[in-house]
Design a protein around this motif. Structure first.
Motif, PDB file in Angstrom:
ATOM      1  N   LEU A   3       0.826  -1.205   0.000  1.00 20.44           N
ATOM      2  CA  LEU A   3       0.000   0.000   0.000  1.00 20.44           C
ATOM      3  C   LEU A   3       0.861   1.257   0.000  1.00 20.44           C
ATOM      4  CD1 LEU A   3      -2.847   1.098   0.065  1.00 20.44           C
ATOM      5  CD2 LEU A   3      -2.818   0.866   2.541  1.00 20.44           C
ATOM      6  N   ARG A   4       1.961   1.234   0.730  1.00 20.65           N
ATOM      7  CA  ARG A   4       2.880   2.374   0.770  1.00 20.65           C
ATOM      8  C   ARG A   4       3.429   2.679  -0.619  1.00 20.65           C
ATOM      9  NH1 ARG A   4       8.692   2.709   1.884  1.00 20.65           N
ATOM     10  NH2 ARG A   4       9.096   4.815   2.580  1.00 20.65           N
ATOM     11  N   ARG A   5       3.830   1.628  -1.344  1.00 20.62           N
ATOM     12  CA  ARG A   5       4.344   1.826  -2.716  1.00 20.62           C
ATOM     13  C   ARG A   5       3.276   2.400  -3.633  1.00 20.62           C
ATOM     14  NH1 ARG A   5       5.913  -3.684  -2.646  1.00 20.62           N
ATOM     15  NH2 ARG A   5       7.613  -3.787  -1.174  1.00 20.62           N
ATOM     16  N   ARG A   6       2.063   1.871  -3.540  1.00 24.86           N
ATOM     17  CA  ARG A   6       0.980   2.357  -4.405  1.00 24.86           C
ATOM     18  C   ARG A   6       0.658   3.820  -4.112  1.00 24.86           C
ATOM     19  NH1 ARG A   6      -1.607  -1.328  -7.510  1.00 24.86           N
ATOM     20  NH2 ARG A   6      -3.323   0.124  -7.795  1.00 24.86           N
ATOM     21  N   GLU A  16       0.951   6.840  -6.756  1.00 21.53           N
ATOM     22  CA  GLU A  16      -0.273   7.536  -7.157  1.00 21.53           C
ATOM     23  C   GLU A  16      -0.324   8.988  -6.693  1.00 21.53           C
ATOM     24  OE1 GLU A  16      -3.831   5.654  -5.825  1.00 21.53           O
ATOM     25  OE2 GLU A  16      -3.253   3.722  -6.662  1.00 21.53           O
ATOM     26  N   GLN A  17      -0.052   9.187  -5.399  1.00 22.60           N
ATOM     27  CA  GLN A  17      -0.319  10.489  -4.798  1.00 22.60           C
ATOM     28  C   GLN A  17       0.927  11.204  -4.296  1.00 22.60           C
ATOM     29  OE1 GLN A  17      -3.126   9.793  -1.660  1.00 22.60           O
ATOM     30  NE2 GLN A  17      -4.492   8.633  -2.973  1.00 22.60           N
ATOM     31  N   GLN A  18       2.084  10.615  -4.495  1.00 16.39           N
ATOM     32  CA  GLN A  18       3.346  11.177  -4.004  1.00 16.39           C
ATOM     33  C   GLN A  18       3.286  11.414  -2.487  1.00 16.39           C
ATOM     34  OE1 GLN A  18       1.907  12.527  -6.933  1.00 16.39           O
ATOM     35  NE2 GLN A  18       3.237  11.142  -8.061  1.00 16.39           N
ATOM     36  N   VAL A  19       2.651  10.491  -1.780  1.00 14.32           N
ATOM     37  CA  VAL A  19       2.547  10.546  -0.330  1.00 14.32           C
ATOM     38  C   VAL A  19       3.657   9.671   0.242  1.00 14.32           C
ATOM     39  CG1 VAL A  19       1.105   9.974   1.659  1.00 14.32           C
ATOM     40  CG2 VAL A  19       0.069  10.893  -0.409  1.00 14.32           C
ATOM     41  N   GLY A  52      -8.241   7.089  -6.462  1.00 12.73           N
ATOM     42  CA  GLY A  52      -9.224   6.749  -7.474  1.00 12.73           C
ATOM     43  C   GLY A  52      -9.092   5.318  -7.952  1.00 12.73           C
ATOM     44  N   ASP A  53      -8.079   4.614  -7.467  1.00 17.06           N
ATOM     45  CA  ASP A  53      -7.803   3.247  -7.890  1.00 17.06           C
ATOM     46  C   ASP A  53      -8.505   2.257  -6.961  1.00 17.06           C
ATOM     47  OD1 ASP A  53      -6.800   0.982  -9.044  1.00 17.06           O
ATOM     48  OD2 ASP A  53      -4.722   1.342  -8.485  1.00 17.06           O
TER      49      ASP A  53
END
Length: 90
Positions: A14-17, A21-24, A45-46
């Motif tokens: 989840l951290r990678r995604r 996606e959001q540069q978080v 949005g995924d």
């Protein structure tokens, strides 16, 4: 909460995604890492990211965040209150 292999694998995936996606940037060592990930999943949005967020919520026994807006969600900017006749930002 007990961190086992399934929880850590879910958090890392989840951290990678979220980073892609959001540069978080959420570090697993943060005390509020799980809550930050669950909150970031709301903005995604995924569908796969949201599913991972739901899975992490079940692992961590935290309530999965829902998409219902809070009463203060419609406000923009800082909140203002009146103190001794003066406007004070919160």
């Amino acid at each position: 909460m007990e961190f086992n292999k399934a929880v850590l694998d879910c958090m890392q995936h989840l951290r990678r995604r979220l980073r892609d996606e959001q540069q978080v940037d959420i570090r697993l060592s943060q005390p509020d890492a799980i809550q930050a990930m669950l909150t970031a999943c709301l903005c995604s949005g995924d569908e796969m990211t949201r599913d991972l967020g739901k899975q992490l919520a079940t692992y961590s026994d935290m309530p999965a965040p829902d998409r219902t807006p809070s009463p203060t969600a419609g406000r923009s900017g800082p909140s203002v209150r009146i103190y001794r006749g003066q406007r004070v930002l919160n």
